[in-house]
Design a protein around this motif. Structure first.
Motif, PDB file in Angstrom:
ATOM      1  N   ALA A 198      53.622   8.928  14.755  1.00 47.03           N
ATOM      2  CA  ALA A 198      53.773   8.202  16.016  1.00 47.03           C
ATOM      3  C   ALA A 198      53.639   9.137  17.208  1.00 47.03           C
ATOM      4  O   ALA A 198      52.997   8.803  18.208  1.00 47.03           O
ATOM      5  CB  ALA A 198      55.124   7.483  16.048  1.00 47.03           C
ATOM      6  N   TRP A 199      54.247  10.323  17.118  1.00 50.24           N
ATOM      7  CA  TRP A 199      54.209  11.257  18.239  1.00 50.24           C
ATOM      8  C   TRP A 199      52.795  11.783  18.477  1.00 50.24           C
ATOM      9  O   TRP A 199      52.352  11.925  19.624  1.00 50.24           O
ATOM     10  CB  TRP A 199      55.159  12.421  17.987  1.00 50.24           C
ATOM     11  N   LEU A 200      52.054  12.044  17.424  1.00 58.83           N
ATOM     12  CA  LEU A 200      50.730  12.635  17.561  1.00 58.83           C
ATOM     13  C   LEU A 200      49.633  11.624  17.861  1.00 58.83           C
ATOM     14  O   LEU A 200      48.552  12.004  18.328  1.00 58.83           O
ATOM     15  CB  LEU A 200      50.367  13.394  16.285  1.00 58.83           C
ATOM     16  N   ASP A 201      49.885  10.351  17.618  1.00 56.28           N
ATOM     17  CA  ASP A 201      48.871   9.309  17.780  1.00 56.28           C
ATOM     18  C   ASP A 201      48.385   9.235  19.227  1.00 56.28           C
ATOM     19  O   ASP A 201      49.118   8.797  20.117  1.00 56.28           O
ATOM     20  CB  ASP A 201      49.458   7.962  17.359  1.00 56.28           C
ATOM     21  N   PRO A 202      47.124   9.646  19.516  1.00 56.63           N
ATOM     22  CA  PRO A 202      46.627   9.601  20.889  1.00 56.63           C
ATOM     23  C   PRO A 202      46.418   8.182  21.392  1.00 56.63           C
ATOM     24  O   PRO A 202      46.231   7.965  22.596  1.00 56.63           O
ATOM     25  CB  PRO A 202      45.308  10.376  20.814  1.00 56.63           C
ATOM     26  N   GLY A 203      46.460   7.213  20.491  1.00 58.75           N
ATOM     27  CA  GLY A 203      46.302   5.821  20.895  1.00 58.75           C
ATOM     28  C   GLY A 203      47.555   5.232  21.502  1.00 58.75           C
ATOM     29  O   GLY A 203      47.509   4.160  22.124  1.00 58.75           O
ATOM     30  N   ARG A 204      48.672   5.893  21.339  1.00 57.91           N
ATOM     31  CA  ARG A 204      49.916   5.437  21.961  1.00 57.91           C
ATOM     32  C   ARG A 204      49.989   6.006  23.376  1.00 57.91           C
ATOM     33  O   ARG A 204      50.003   7.210  23.554  1.00 57.91           O
ATOM     34  CB  ARG A 204      51.130   5.906  21.164  1.00 57.91           C
ATOM     35  N   SER A 205      50.067   5.131  24.363  1.00 55.94           N
ATOM     36  CA  SER A 205      50.086   5.608  25.745  1.00 55.94           C
ATOM     37  C   SER A 205      51.176   4.957  26.589  1.00 55.94           C
ATOM     38  O   SER A 205      51.373   5.365  27.736  1.00 55.94           O
ATOM     39  CB  SER A 205      48.721   5.352  26.406  1.00 55.94           C
TER      40      SER A 205
END
Length: 257
Positions: A198-205
């Motif tokens: 979750a922390w590394l996911d670049p799709g989470r903004s």
């Protein structure tokens, strides 16, 4: 804060621990028990890879510690930006864009913090006599510090010069848990294995969703003990820097644990 840490694991071990899919063996950093600002450090991040589609790929890279914002006129600003406060990172101009899409994990054995004992020989708390402590996972596991990374373009160099681009990073900090707060009120924010994706996911903004991931470690997860003042000098290095010293040898008998 976090101004010095140890990172001695081999890249092959980090590849396994963080389930890294892409790593260039020619990119390497020597084991370092006295990591200081502006040094190259290991970072785990998720980014798409050319010709591999849009899916983010887990990667291991070396970055320079001390974030330089993309709009900065000088790389020297990174020296003062080794830490970012988790409480305000989503709104600070230097960090908010990286927080939205360029998050990383900075592997460590542990970090150092300096405590000024009440009984320091040359004065009360607040004097210059400080006792370094090493703070590390109590179970010996890898410490994954939450970080951000950013690209900076050196306009004095041509665009096709590899040295024209600098990738830098910063460590997120939070309030220290009660016991560690006796040494210093701030500490690195750590990410548990269950939160890596979750922390590394670049799709989470979404800022609120991301901030919800920033939780302090459980009390008792970290161990702290006094170490030699040799760590004060960045030129000193080696595993002996992380070895505990007898309480009676610590400045002011700094026995907190």
């Amino acid at each position: 804060m976090c101004g010095r840490y140890a990172s001695s694991r081999k890249p092959e071990d980090l590849v396994e621990l963080f389930e890294v899919e892409k790593w260039d063996p020619t990119e390497t950093v020597e084991p370092d028990w006295n990591v200081a600002p502006t040094k190259s450090v290991w970072a785990v991040l998720d980014r798409p890879v050319k010709d591999a589609g849009p899916r983010p790929v887990r990667q291991l890279h070396t970055l320079r510690w001390g974030l330089v914002p993309s709009w900065s006129t000088s790389a020297d600003t990174g020296v003062k930006m080794i830490n970012a406060r988790a409480e305000t990172v989503h709104e600070k101009p230097a960090y908010r864009r990286a927080f939205a899409s360029r998050r990383c994990l900075l592997p460590a054995d542990g970090y150092y913090e300096w405590f000024t004992p009440e009984t320091a020989p040359d004065g009360p708390r607040g004097s210059s006599r400080k006792q370094p402590f090493f703070i590390t996972p109590a179970d010996g596991s890898v410490m994954a510090m939450a970080g951000l990374y950013e690209w900076w373009r050196d306009r004095s160099r041509p665009g096709d010069d590899p040295a024209a681009w600098l990738c830098t990073c910063t460590v997120l900090t939070t309030d220290a848990e009660d016991a560690l707060g006796r040494i210093h009120p701030r500490m690195p924010l750590l990410v548990e294995p269950a939160g890596y994706d979750a922390w590394l996911d670049p799709g989470r903004s979404d800022a609120d969703e991301l901030r919800a991931l920033l939780v302090p470690p459980l009390a008792g997860k970290l161990a702290a003990y006094p170490v030699s003042t040799a760590v004060n000098n960045v030129r000193n290095n080696g595993p002996q820097l992380t070895e505990p010293i007898p309480a009676e040898e610590a400045l002011g008998d700094a026995t907190l644990f």
